[in-house]
Design a protein around this motif. Structure first.
Motif, mmCIF file in Angstrom:
data_model
loop_
_atom_site.group_PDB
_atom_site.id
_atom_site.type_symbol
_atom_site.label_atom_id
_atom_site.label_comp_id
_atom_site.label_asym_id
_atom_site.label_seq_id
_atom_site.Cartn_x
_atom_site.Cartn_y
_atom_site.Cartn_z
ATOM 1 N N PRO A 71 0.661 -1.296 0.000
ATOM 2 C CA PRO A 71 -0.386 -0.230 -0.126
ATOM 3 C C PRO A 71 1.086 1.436 0.125
ATOM 4 C CG PRO A 71 -0.692 -1.157 2.178
ATOM 5 C CD PRO A 71 0.601 -1.632 1.478
ATOM 6 N N ASP A 72 1.761 1.551 0.312
ATOM 7 C CA ASP A 72 2.823 2.178 0.298
ATOM 8 C C ASP A 72 4.097 2.541 -1.196
ATOM 9 O OD1 ASP A 72 4.199 0.660 0.906
ATOM 10 O OD2 ASP A 72 5.370 1.243 2.380
ATOM 11 N N HIS A 73 4.207 1.371 -1.407
ATOM 12 C CA HIS A 73 5.378 1.824 -3.137
ATOM 13 C C HIS A 73 4.439 1.562 -4.208
ATOM 14 C CE1 HIS A 73 9.151 0.962 -5.239
ATOM 15 N NE2 HIS A 73 8.615 0.577 -4.994
ATOM 16 N N ILE A 74 4.675 1.575 -5.016
ATOM 17 C CA ILE A 74 4.548 1.297 -6.717
ATOM 18 C C ILE A 74 6.436 1.113 -7.313
ATOM 19 C CG2 ILE A 74 3.785 2.360 -8.895
ATOM 20 C CD1 ILE A 74 1.890 4.060 -7.601
ATOM 21 N N SER A 75 6.034 -0.360 -7.912
ATOM 22 C CA SER A 75 7.361 -1.179 -8.655
ATOM 23 C C SER A 75 7.218 -1.353 -9.902
ATOM 24 C CB SER A 75 7.018 -2.491 -8.207
ATOM 25 O OG SER A 75 6.075 -3.009 -8.518
ATOM 26 N N LEU A 76 7.214 0.369 -10.563
ATOM 27 C CA LEU A 76 7.626 0.983 -11.846
ATOM 28 C C LEU A 76 8.494 2.261 -11.628
ATOM 29 C CD1 LEU A 76 3.571 1.423 -13.101
ATOM 30 C CD2 LEU A 76 5.476 -0.135 -13.600
ATOM 31 N N VAL B 266 -9.870 4.823 -8.684
ATOM 32 C CA VAL B 266 -11.489 4.511 -7.872
ATOM 33 C C VAL B 266 -11.612 4.241 -7.188
ATOM 34 C CG1 VAL B 266 -13.217 3.595 -9.368
ATOM 35 C CG2 VAL B 266 -12.016 4.300 -10.971
ATOM 36 N N MET B 267 -11.999 4.886 -6.303
ATOM 37 C CA MET B 267 -12.878 4.852 -4.948
ATOM 38 C C MET B 267 -11.805 4.264 -3.498
ATOM 39 S SD MET B 267 -15.390 6.152 -4.609
ATOM 40 C CE MET B 267 -16.761 6.466 -6.275
ATOM 41 N N VAL B 268 -10.316 4.342 -3.972
ATOM 42 C CA VAL B 268 -9.442 4.082 -3.598
ATOM 43 C C VAL B 268 -8.244 4.470 -2.328
ATOM 44 C CG1 VAL B 268 -7.850 3.995 -4.856
ATOM 45 C CG2 VAL B 268 -7.596 1.691 -3.254
ATOM 46 N N ALA B 269 -8.944 6.071 -2.467
ATOM 47 C CA ALA B 269 -7.763 7.024 -2.125
ATOM 48 C C ALA B 269 -7.969 6.891 -0.455
ATOM 49 C CB ALA B 269 -8.197 8.269 -2.566
ATOM 50 N N HIS B 270 -9.099 6.602 -0.773
ATOM 51 C CA HIS B 270 -9.439 6.529 1.663
ATOM 52 C C HIS B 270 -9.808 5.417 2.291
ATOM 53 C CE1 HIS B 270 -12.769 4.796 -0.592
ATOM 54 N NE2 HIS B 270 -12.893 3.907 0.245
ATOM 55 N N GLU B 271 -8.844 4.663 0.734
ATOM 56 C CA GLU B 271 -8.230 2.886 1.992
ATOM 57 C C GLU B 271 -6.926 3.058 2.361
ATOM 58 O OE1 GLU B 271 -9.694 0.193 -0.289
ATOM 59 O OE2 GLU B 271 -11.861 0.085 -0.582
ATOM 60 N N ILE B 272 -5.764 4.478 1.822
ATOM 61 C CA ILE B 272 -4.533 4.118 1.295
ATOM 62 C C ILE B 272 -4.578 4.665 3.162
ATOM 63 C CG2 ILE B 272 -2.930 5.661 0.390
ATOM 64 C CD1 ILE B 272 -4.273 4.927 -2.530
ATOM 65 N N PRO B 273 -3.845 4.069 3.673
ATOM 66 C CA PRO B 273 -3.472 4.422 5.065
ATOM 67 C C PRO B 273 -2.184 5.862 5.046
ATOM 68 C CG PRO B 273 -3.035 2.060 4.798
ATOM 69 C CD PRO B 273 -2.502 2.487 3.312
ATOM 70 N N HIS B 274 -1.753 5.655 4.047
ATOM 71 C CA HIS B 274 -0.928 7.061 3.925
ATOM 72 C C HIS B 274 -1.371 7.197 2.685
ATOM 73 C CE1 HIS B 274 1.330 5.980 7.824
ATOM 74 N NE2 HIS B 274 1.246 4.576 6.969
ATOM 75 N N LEU B 275 -1.721 7.874 2.768
ATOM 76 C CA LEU B 275 -1.744 8.727 1.290
ATOM 77 C C LEU B 275 -0.932 9.565 0.907
ATOM 78 C CD1 LEU B 275 -4.240 9.006 -1.314
ATOM 79 C CD2 LEU B 275 -5.416 10.963 -0.253
ATOM 80 N N GLY B 276 -0.511 10.860 1.080
ATOM 81 C CA GLY B 276 0.562 12.190 1.155
ATOM 82 C C GLY B 276 1.985 10.702 0.723
ATOM 83 N N GLU C 135 4.365 8.425 -4.622
ATOM 84 C CA GLU C 135 5.178 7.508 -4.979
ATOM 85 C C GLU C 135 4.285 7.543 -7.130
ATOM 86 O OE1 GLU C 135 6.692 4.243 -5.760
ATOM 87 O OE2 GLU C 135 8.041 5.919 -4.555
ATOM 88 N N CYS C 136 2.844 8.299 -6.676
ATOM 89 C CA CYS C 136 2.397 8.335 -8.107
ATOM 90 C C CYS C 136 2.740 9.459 -9.146
ATOM 91 C CB CYS C 136 0.799 8.665 -8.156
ATOM 92 S SG CYS C 136 -0.145 7.791 -6.856
ATOM 93 N N ARG C 137 3.714 10.776 -8.035
ATOM 94 C CA ARG C 137 4.279 11.543 -8.541
ATOM 95 C C ARG C 137 5.527 11.517 -9.344
ATOM 96 N NH1 ARG C 137 7.749 16.020 -8.576
ATOM 97 N NH2 ARG C 137 6.645 17.820 -9.301
#
Length: 191
Positions: free
Chosen positions: A95-100, A111-121, A126-128
């Motif tokens: 939930p805290d890393h993107i392997s790309l 889609v309907m997942v940001a509210h589920e992420i414990p450490h959204l920032g 990672e998205c950025r």
């Protein structure tokens, strides 16, 4: 306290009413996805937006569907095979890393997942990192009003809170679009 969707209830994701409230085709249109692009669908579940995105970008494009629940990805893989969509990689992810690699994606969707992420920032950072310069992100979330679907009100992510977290991570807000009485789309770009 985050509210994570229970994979055992994945049949709810096929509810026709859900497609009215959270219309995948409208989301793809608003995000202006194009043929040949690389898309990352974070928290892809059973492929609700991933599969239509793969159809839009075509075989010259590519889509990564990432989720923290293996059961969701198994179902998504079956659906992509049924639809003959072979330009999708289904990836089990923490939930805290993107392997790309950095700057490898043209658009990130959630889609309907940001509210589920414990450490959204941290996840938005990672998205950025994986987005190319000037590339966009589209986050669909539940409105902060009672609806027949969705998490309890106290687990919903208000648009103004999302905007603040996005700005802290270096995103520029483009617009907030009301998709329905129950959902909004937050559009931003990598600044």
């Amino acid at each position: 306290m985050t509210h994570v969707f229970d994979a055992k209830k994945m049949a709810k994701l096929d509810n026709p009413r859900r497609k009215e409230i959270i219309p995948p085709d409208k989301i793809i249109e608003l995000l202006q996805l194009k043929e040949g692009e690389v898309v990352l669908d974070l928290g892809c579940g059973i492929g609700y937006l991933t599969l239509p995105a793969a159809q839009k970008v075509g075989p010259r494009g590519f889509v990564f569907g990432l989720d923290i629940q293996e059961a969701m990805l198994v179902e998504a893989l079956a659906r992509s095979r049924q639809n003959n969509l072979h330009h999708i990689a289904w990836v089990l992810t923490p939930p805290d890393h993107i392997s790309l690699p950095a700057e490898s994606v043209d658009c990130v969707t959630m889609v309907m997942v940001a509210h589920e992420i414990p450490h959204l920032g941290a996840m938005l950072k990672e998205c950025r990192r994986v987005l190319r310069r000037g590339a966009g992100i589209g986050i669909v979330e539940w409105n902060n009003t009672f609806t027949e679907m969705g998490p309890p009100l106290e687990h919903r992510l208000k648009a103004e809170v999302l905007m603040q977290v996005m700005q802290q991570q270096g995103f520029t807000c483009l617009e907030i679009v009301e998709l329905s009485e129950a959902a909004y789309l937050f559009k931003a770009v990598k600044g």
